[in-house]
Design a protein around this motif. Sequence first.
Motif, PDB file in Angstrom:
ATOM      1  N   GLN A 209      60.012  22.276  32.968  1.00  0.00           N
ATOM      2  CA  GLN A 209      59.692  20.863  32.750  1.00  0.00           C
ATOM      3  C   GLN A 209      58.500  20.741  31.805  1.00  0.00           C
ATOM      4  OE1 GLN A 209      60.205  18.193  36.410  1.00  0.00           O
ATOM      5  NE2 GLN A 209      59.666  20.155  37.349  1.00  0.00           N
ATOM      6  N   SER A 210      58.777  20.500  30.559  1.00  0.00           N
ATOM      7  CA  SER A 210      57.728  20.403  29.545  1.00  0.00           C
ATOM      8  C   SER A 210      56.753  19.262  29.830  1.00  0.00           C
ATOM      9  CB  SER A 210      58.358  20.211  28.163  1.00  0.00           C
ATOM     10  OG  SER A 210      57.372  20.058  27.170  1.00  0.00           O
ATOM     11  N   ASP A 211      57.292  18.112  30.241  1.00  0.00           N
ATOM     12  CA  ASP A 211      56.432  16.948  30.472  1.00  0.00           C
ATOM     13  C   ASP A 211      55.463  17.168  31.624  1.00  0.00           C
ATOM     14  OD1 ASP A 211      57.592  15.561  28.395  1.00  0.00           O
ATOM     15  OD2 ASP A 211      59.059  14.543  29.662  1.00  0.00           O
ATOM     16  N   VAL A 212      55.894  17.909  32.637  1.00  0.00           N
ATOM     17  CA  VAL A 212      55.015  18.178  33.778  1.00  0.00           C
ATOM     18  C   VAL A 212      53.873  19.091  33.355  1.00  0.00           C
ATOM     19  CG1 VAL A 212      54.854  19.036  36.139  1.00  0.00           C
ATOM     20  CG2 VAL A 212      56.932  17.877  35.382  1.00  0.00           C
ATOM     21  N   TYR A 213      54.191  20.115  32.582  1.00  0.00           N
ATOM     22  CA  TYR A 213      53.140  21.007  32.082  1.00  0.00           C
ATOM     23  C   TYR A 213      52.141  20.243  31.222  1.00  0.00           C
ATOM     24  CZ  TYR A 213      55.130  25.447  33.660  1.00  0.00           C
ATOM     25  OH  TYR A 213      55.565  26.508  34.425  1.00  0.00           O
ATOM     26  N   ASN A 214      52.629  19.273  30.444  1.00  0.00           N
ATOM     27  CA  ASN A 214      51.727  18.483  29.606  1.00  0.00           C
ATOM     28  C   ASN A 214      50.732  17.699  30.456  1.00  0.00           C
ATOM     29  OD1 ASN A 214      50.723  16.983  27.265  1.00  0.00           O
ATOM     30  ND2 ASN A 214      51.947  15.290  28.053  1.00  0.00           N
TER      31      ASN A 214
ATOM     32  N   LYS B 238      50.112  19.764  12.498  1.00  0.00           N
ATOM     33  CA  LYS B 238      51.544  19.836  12.811  1.00  0.00           C
ATOM     34  C   LYS B 238      52.125  18.460  13.101  1.00  0.00           C
ATOM     35  CE  LYS B 238      50.918  24.352  15.026  1.00  0.00           C
ATOM     36  NZ  LYS B 238      50.934  25.071  16.325  1.00  0.00           N
ATOM     37  N   LEU B 239      51.272  17.509  13.421  1.00  0.00           N
ATOM     38  CA  LEU B 239      51.747  16.186  13.817  1.00  0.00           C
ATOM     39  C   LEU B 239      51.883  15.231  12.651  1.00  0.00           C
ATOM     40  CD1 LEU B 239      49.610  15.714  17.068  1.00  0.00           C
ATOM     41  CD2 LEU B 239      51.950  16.558  16.849  1.00  0.00           C
ATOM     42  N   THR B 240      51.503  15.654  11.461  1.00  0.00           N
ATOM     43  CA  THR B 240      51.628  14.825  10.271  1.00  0.00           C
ATOM     44  C   THR B 240      52.800  15.337   9.447  1.00  0.00           C
ATOM     45  OG1 THR B 240      49.242  14.461  10.247  1.00  0.00           O
ATOM     46  CG2 THR B 240      50.451  13.932   8.244  1.00  0.00           C
ATOM     47  N   LYS B 241      53.890  14.562   9.450  1.00  0.00           N
ATOM     48  CA  LYS B 241      55.110  14.985   8.760  1.00  0.00           C
ATOM     49  C   LYS B 241      55.553  13.932   7.756  1.00  0.00           C
ATOM     50  CE  LYS B 241      56.800  17.601  12.764  1.00  0.00           C
ATOM     51  NZ  LYS B 241      57.910  17.765  13.743  1.00  0.00           N
ATOM     52  N   ASP B 242      56.104  14.406   6.667  1.00  0.00           N
ATOM     53  CA  ASP B 242      56.704  13.530   5.656  1.00  0.00           C
ATOM     54  C   ASP B 242      55.747  12.445   5.167  1.00  0.00           C
ATOM     55  OD1 ASP B 242      59.106  14.942   5.987  1.00  0.00           O
ATOM     56  OD2 ASP B 242      59.684  13.645   7.662  1.00  0.00           O
ATOM     57  N   GLY B 243      54.469  12.787   5.089  1.00  0.00           N
ATOM     58  CA  GLY B 243      53.502  11.854   4.558  1.00  0.00           C
ATOM     59  C   GLY B 243      53.095  10.745   5.507  1.00  0.00           C
ATOM     60  N   GLU B 244      53.644  10.734   6.725  1.00  0.00           N
ATOM     61  CA  GLU B 244      53.282   9.697   7.688  1.00  0.00           C
ATOM     62  C   GLU B 244      51.860   9.941   8.192  1.00  0.00           C
ATOM     63  OE1 GLU B 244      56.143   9.600  10.780  1.00  0.00           O
ATOM     64  OE2 GLU B 244      57.817   9.123   9.461  1.00  0.00           O
TER      65      GLU B 244
ATOM     66  N   LEU C  55      58.528  25.271  26.063  1.00  0.00           N
ATOM     67  CA  LEU C  55      59.755  24.693  26.607  1.00  0.00           C
ATOM     68  C   LEU C  55      60.336  23.631  25.683  1.00  0.00           C
ATOM     69  CD1 LEU C  55      58.653  24.330  30.331  1.00  0.00           C
ATOM     70  CD2 LEU C  55      60.527  25.769  29.496  1.00  0.00           C
ATOM     71  N   ASN C  56      59.466  22.913  24.987  1.00  0.00           N
ATOM     72  CA  ASN C  56      59.909  21.856  24.074  1.00  0.00           C
ATOM     73  C   ASN C  56      58.979  21.797  22.876  1.00  0.00           C
ATOM     74  OD1 ASN C  56      60.881  19.616  22.750  1.00  0.00           O
ATOM     75  ND2 ASN C  56      60.173  18.138  24.292  1.00  0.00           N
ATOM     76  N   PRO C  57      59.315  22.512  21.796  1.00  0.00           N
ATOM     77  CA  PRO C  57      58.459  22.539  20.603  1.00  0.00           C
ATOM     78  C   PRO C  57      58.233  21.159  19.988  1.00  0.00           C
ATOM     79  CG  PRO C  57      60.087  24.294  20.516  1.00  0.00           C
ATOM     80  CD  PRO C  57      60.490  23.403  21.653  1.00  0.00           C
ATOM     81  N   ASP C  58      59.078  20.178  20.336  1.00  0.00           N
ATOM     82  CA  ASP C  58      58.938  18.833  19.789  1.00  0.00           C
ATOM     83  C   ASP C  58      58.147  17.901  20.705  1.00  0.00           C
ATOM     84  OD1 ASP C  58      60.437  19.416  17.481  1.00  0.00           O
ATOM     85  OD2 ASP C  58      62.316  19.093  18.565  1.00  0.00           O
ATOM     86  N   ASN C  59      57.505  18.461  21.714  1.00  0.00           N
ATOM     87  CA  ASN C  59      56.683  17.646  22.606  1.00  0.00           C
ATOM     88  C   ASN C  59      55.362  17.329  21.901  1.00  0.00           C
ATOM     89  OD1 ASN C  59      55.123  16.500  24.666  1.00  0.00           O
ATOM     90  ND2 ASN C  59      56.028  17.806  26.249  1.00  0.00           N
ATOM     91  N   LEU C  60      55.367  16.233  21.155  1.00  0.00           N
ATOM     92  CA  LEU C  60      54.217  15.882  20.323  1.00  0.00           C
ATOM     93  C   LEU C  60      52.987  15.540  21.147  1.00  0.00           C
ATOM     94  CD1 LEU C  60      55.979  13.720  17.573  1.00  0.00           C
ATOM     95  CD2 LEU C  60      55.647  16.205  17.681  1.00  0.00           C
ATOM     96  N   PHE C  61      53.223  14.977  22.329  1.00  0.00           N
ATOM     97  CA  PHE C  61      52.083  14.658  23.194  1.00  0.00           C
ATOM     98  C   PHE C  61      51.363  15.930  23.638  1.00  0.00           C
ATOM     99  CE2 PHE C  61      54.750  10.832  23.901  1.00  0.00           C
ATOM    100  CZ  PHE C  61      53.832   9.873  23.508  1.00  0.00           C
ATOM    101  N   ALA C  62      52.144  16.965  23.933  1.00  0.00           N
ATOM    102  CA  ALA C  62      51.538  18.226  24.362  1.00  0.00           C
ATOM    103  C   ALA C  62      50.745  18.857  23.225  1.00  0.00           C
ATOM    104  CB  ALA C  62      52.618  19.190  24.862  1.00  0.00           C
ATOM    105  N   ILE C  63      51.264  18.763  22.002  1.00  0.00           N
ATOM    106  CA  ILE C  63      50.559  19.324  20.844  1.00  0.00           C
ATOM    107  C   ILE C  63      49.237  18.572  20.624  1.00  0.00           C
ATOM    108  CG2 ILE C  63      50.650  19.708  18.353  1.00  0.00           C
ATOM    109  CD1 ILE C  63      53.711  19.987  18.648  1.00  0.00           C
ATOM    110  N   ARG C  64      49.309  17.240  20.685  1.00  0.00           N
ATOM    111  CA  ARG C  64      48.089  16.437  20.521  1.00  0.00           C
ATOM    112  C   ARG C  64      47.082  16.736  21.623  1.00  0.00           C
ATOM    113  NH1 ARG C  64      48.098  10.409  22.492  1.00  0.00           N
ATOM    114  NH2 ARG C  64      48.145  11.661  24.397  1.00  0.00           N
TER     115      ARG C  64
END
Length: 299
Positions: A96-101, A156-162, A126-135
């Motif tokens: 459970q990625s969200d629980v670990y976060n 890693k959280l800044t993609k495509d110029g956003e 568990l979820n490389p796209d868990n942006l909250f966990a990265i932040r």
Amino acid sequence: MKRIRTTLLSVFSLLLVNGCASQSQWLYPPMAIPLQVSAKKEVQIAQLTQLIQRKNLDDQVRAKMLYERGSFYDSVGLRLLARLDFDQSLALDPAQSDVYNLLGVNFTEEQQYDDAYEAFDSAIELNPDNLFAIRNRAIALYYGGRYELALEDLKKLTKDGEVDPFISLWRYIIEYEIDPTLAKKQLTEKYDARKPGWGWFLVGLMLDKVSNEEALKAIVTTSADNVVLAERLTETYFYIAKRYQLNGDLKSAYTLYKIVLSSNVYDYIEHKYAYIELDRIKKEAAQLQQQAASVEKVN
């Protein structure tokens, strides 16, 4: 000094501002009524507690319910109860990625950084796209003094110029520890190219592009209800306090962090990390006193 009053409700006293445009002296800062636990949330916790006690539950279902109850506990500031539920949930279903976060944020609040890193690592694995966990891992690394690693995560959280204003704020806070001039230059460039939005309003505060007086007057007069007011003031006071802290005004920062905590907006990371900031200021102030005492003794 000039007293500023609003018309939102008589309970909201405003600040006093001196004649100098660069600094505000606070006497009665605007505050929301501290948020209370809603009856709905209390009922949900009670219902989940009854369901969890059933003996015929599947492990994954029980794990999900423990996670949900832990999230409710966390949202009302009961960190220990939340952690116990998260631990039990992961024991039943460790994928459970969200629980670990959430567990990582909990450890960060307690300044148990090694445990926090491990929890965030598990969440991201568990979820490389868990942006909250990265932040959240980046913020934990910042508070743990690992600034370079924290910056790597935020990049890693800044993609495509956003450009996200909150990510930009935290990148500025972290990068300020490495190169203050470059940090301010980069944030100013992002602010100048901004789109309308609440987050950029906070960036303007951090950069002194928006004054404290303007910000607080706008928030108090436009917030639809007490909940919105509490949430916006929580964020606003945190980043104003952080600006004061970075500029060496520990006294003002300390006062505002305490006001952040008074709102009871437990869901917001600004509320969660205000405890850490208060502790850091206490330690820094103690060090400054020791240095001053040493100098005086030598003289």
